[in-house]
Design a protein around this motif. Structure first.
Motif, short mmCIF file in Angstrom:
data_model
loop_
_atom_site.label_atom_id
_atom_site.label_comp_id
_atom_site.label_asym_id
_atom_site.label_seq_id
_atom_site.Cartn_x
_atom_site.Cartn_y
_atom_site.Cartn_z
N VAL A 61 -19.21 132.41 -49.81
CA VAL A 61 -20.24 133.36 -49.99
C VAL A 61 -21.02 133.50 -48.84
CG1 VAL A 61 -20.30 132.90 -52.50
CG2 VAL A 61 -21.97 131.74 -51.20
N SER A 62 -21.66 134.58 -48.80
CA SER A 62 -22.70 135.13 -47.59
C SER A 62 -24.13 134.38 -47.81
CB SER A 62 -22.79 136.57 -47.47
OG SER A 62 -23.44 136.77 -46.18
N VAL A 63 -24.66 133.84 -46.98
CA VAL A 63 -25.96 133.26 -47.16
C VAL A 63 -26.98 134.19 -46.54
CG1 VAL A 63 -27.51 131.20 -46.71
CG2 VAL A 63 -25.13 130.98 -47.08
N SER A 64 -27.87 134.83 -47.01
CA SER A 64 -28.97 135.71 -46.77
C SER A 64 -29.76 135.16 -45.64
CB SER A 64 -29.68 136.29 -47.80
OG SER A 64 -30.36 135.14 -48.24
N ALA A 65 -29.82 133.88 -45.47
CA ALA A 65 -30.44 133.14 -44.54
C ALA A 65 -29.81 133.12 -43.09
CB ALA A 65 -31.18 131.72 -44.62
N GLY A 66 -28.46 133.60 -43.16
CA GLY A 66 -27.66 133.33 -42.04
C GLY A 66 -26.41 132.46 -42.43
N GLY A 67 -25.01 132.92 -41.88
CA GLY A 67 -24.09 132.09 -42.07
C GLY A 67 -23.47 132.31 -43.29
N VAL A 68 -22.67 131.29 -43.95
CA VAL A 68 -21.66 131.20 -45.18
C VAL A 68 -21.98 129.89 -45.65
CG1 VAL A 68 -20.22 132.92 -44.42
CG2 VAL A 68 -19.76 130.72 -43.99
N GLY A 69 -21.67 129.87 -46.90
CA GLY A 69 -21.41 128.62 -47.84
C GLY A 69 -20.46 128.67 -48.54
N TRP A 70 -20.21 127.82 -49.41
CA TRP A 70 -19.04 127.62 -50.45
C TRP A 70 -19.59 127.21 -51.59
CZ3 TRP A 70 -14.09 128.85 -49.25
CH2 TRP A 70 -13.70 129.11 -47.94
N VAL A 71 -19.05 127.65 -52.69
CA VAL A 71 -19.37 127.43 -54.25
C VAL A 71 -18.19 127.02 -54.99
CG1 VAL A 71 -20.70 128.30 -56.50
CG2 VAL A 71 -21.65 128.84 -53.87
N ALA A 72 -18.13 126.18 -55.80
CA ALA A 72 -17.10 126.01 -56.70
C ALA A 72 -16.71 127.23 -57.46
CB ALA A 72 -17.37 124.60 -57.76
N ALA A 73 -15.48 127.53 -57.78
CA ALA A 73 -15.28 128.99 -58.15
C ALA A 73 -15.43 128.99 -59.60
CB ALA A 73 -13.87 129.42 -57.76
N GLN A 74 -15.30 127.88 -60.34
CA GLN A 74 -15.35 127.85 -61.70
C GLN A 74 -16.82 127.99 -62.20
OE1 GLN A 74 -14.82 123.69 -63.44
NE2 GLN A 74 -15.36 122.82 -61.39
N TYR A 75 -17.66 128.07 -61.27
CA TYR A 75 -19.07 128.15 -61.92
C TYR A 75 -19.47 129.72 -61.38
CZ TYR A 75 -19.32 123.34 -62.26
OH TYR A 75 -18.69 122.04 -62.74
#
Length: 323
Positions: free
Chosen positions: A186-200
Motif C-alpha cells: 500500500v502507499s504510505v501518505s507520508a512517503g514510500g510504501v508499506g505492506w499489510v497482511a492481505a487477510q485484514y
C-alpha cells in the motif's frame, strides 16, 4: 502371367514375370515374394518410428563455461591447435557451450556471436544458479478497508519487518497493485510504501487519487485554505478518497487514519482494478466557480513541518498470514 524356371546350380527356381506393364514403362517386371516385401515393410516402419522418437527427444540445455586460464585463452576454428586462431577470451569470461566436444576440445559460443573451439582444460563448467525469485505480481490499484484494529503496516511482506504504523479498524488504504505471498503493498501518505497482511484488508469502491502537484499537495482539516494544514503529501503518492468532494476539494484518508481535504487541482483519480466490486463513480471535477487560493499551492506554501506518521511506542502484533 507366365512362369519360367532358371537353373541355379542344378536347382530349378520359378520366377514369376508379370506382363501387366505400368504406363510408360517397357519390358517386364519381377514380382517380389511376399516374405521379402514384408521384411522391407517392417524395416521401413522401424526406421520411421526411430526418427519419430528422435524428433520428440528432449534435448538437455548446453552447459556454460568460465575461462580459468589466468593469461586468457585463445580459441580456434576447429578442435585442435592446427586450426586457425579465431579469437581470444579473458580470464573469468563466461561463455555458453554448444554441447559438442571432440577429444580434449569443447565447442563454445563466442560473446559477440559465432562458435569456436577451446581446450577443455581451460574451461570450468558453471553450475546453474538458483532460479530468480518471482517478482510481486501487479494486480491493479484499488482502495482497501482495514477490517480489524491493531494491524501492523510493515516495511516488507513478512512479520519480521519493521513496523511503520499500527492501523485502525475501518481505515482506508490505497494499494500500489503489488502483492506477495499473502501481503498487499500500500502507499504510505507520508512517503514510500508499506505492506499489510492481505487477510485484514477488504476491497472497497472508494476512489483512489494520485498526487500530481509538484512537489506535492497540502492536506487540510476542511475543504478550503482557511482550514489548518494537517499533512503534506508528495508527488506520485496514492491516496484513498472517502468519496466526498466539496467545492473542488476531495476528502482523503491518510495512512495514520486521519482524514483531510486536498484541492482536486493537484489530484488525479486513477483507474482501479475493483474485481467484483461496483464500477467506480465518475471522477469528480472542481467546481468552476471555485478556484483554489494561491496560498494553497504547494509550490508557494509547502509545509515540511506537517504532522508525521510515526508508529506507536508499543505496536500491536498481527497474526501471521495463513495461520
Amino acid at each position: 502371367m507366365r512362369v519360367r524356371t532358371i537353373d541355379h546350380g542344378g536347382l530349378m527356381r520359378p520366377i514369376v514375370i508379370s506382363t501387366a506393364l505400368a504406363a510408360g514403362l517397357a519390358g517386364s517386371a519381377l514380382t517380389v515374394p511376399a516374405a521379402v516385401a514384408a521384411s522391407h515393410t517392417v524395416a521401413a516402419s522401424r526406421t520411421v518410428a526411430s526418427r519419430t522418437v528422435a524428433s520428440h527427444a528432449v534435448v538437455a540445455p548446453a552447459p556454460s563455461f568460465k575461462v580459468n586460464a589466468k593469461s586468457g585463452l585463445k580459441v580456434r576454428s576447429g578442435p585442435g591447435s592446427k586450426y586457425k586462431e579465431s579469437g581470444s577470451l579473458r580470464f573469468g569470461t563466461v561463455v555458453a557451450g554448444t554441447g559438442k566436444t571432440s577429444g580434449s576440445w569443447t565447442q563454445i559460443r563466442m560473446p559477440k556471436g559465432g562458435v569456436a573451439w577451446a581446450p577443455s582444460m581451460y574451461l570450468t563448467m558453471v553450475k546453474p544458479g538458483p532460479p530468480p525469485k518471482p517478482k510481486p505480481k501487479p494486480t491493479g490499484v484499488a482502495a482497501f478497508k482495514v477490517t480489524r484494529a491493531g494491524v501492523n503496516l510493515r516495511t516488507a511482506p513478512n512479520t519480521q519487518a519493521k513496523v511503520i504504523n499500527v492501523l485502525r479498524a475501518g481505515g482506508l488504504l490505497a494499494s500500489t497493485g503489488q502483492v506477495a505471498k499473502g501481503w498487499t503493498q500500500v502507499s504510505v501518505s507520508a512517503g514510500g510504501v508499506g505492506w499489510v497482511a492481505a487477510q485484514y484488508l477488504a476491497k472497497t469502491t472508494n476512489p483512489v487519487y494520485r498526487v500530481v502537484g509538484s512537489p506535492g499537495v497540502n492536506v487540510r482539516a476542511g475543504a478550503g485554505v482557511k482550514f489548518k494544514q494537517i499533512a503534506f503529501v508528495k508527488t506520485a503518492i496514492l491516496l484513498p478518497g472517502t468519496g466526498t468532494v466539496q467545492s473542488g476539494w476531495a476528502q482523503l484518508n491518510l495512512s495514520n487514519g486521519l482524514t483531510g481535504f486536498a484541492s482536486r487541482r493537484y489530484l488525479s483519480q486513477t483507474v482501479q482494478d475493483r474485481g467484483d466490486a461496483a464500477a467506480p463513480a465518475p471522477a469528480a471535477t472542481p467546481d468552476p466557480a471555485s478556484t483554489p487560493d494561491p496560498a494553497d499551492c504547494p509550490e508557494d506554501a509547502p509545509n515540511p513541518n506537517a504532522p508525521a506518521e510515526e508508529p506507536p511506542a508499543q505496536p500491536a502484533t498481527e497474526v501471521a498470514p495463513g495461520s
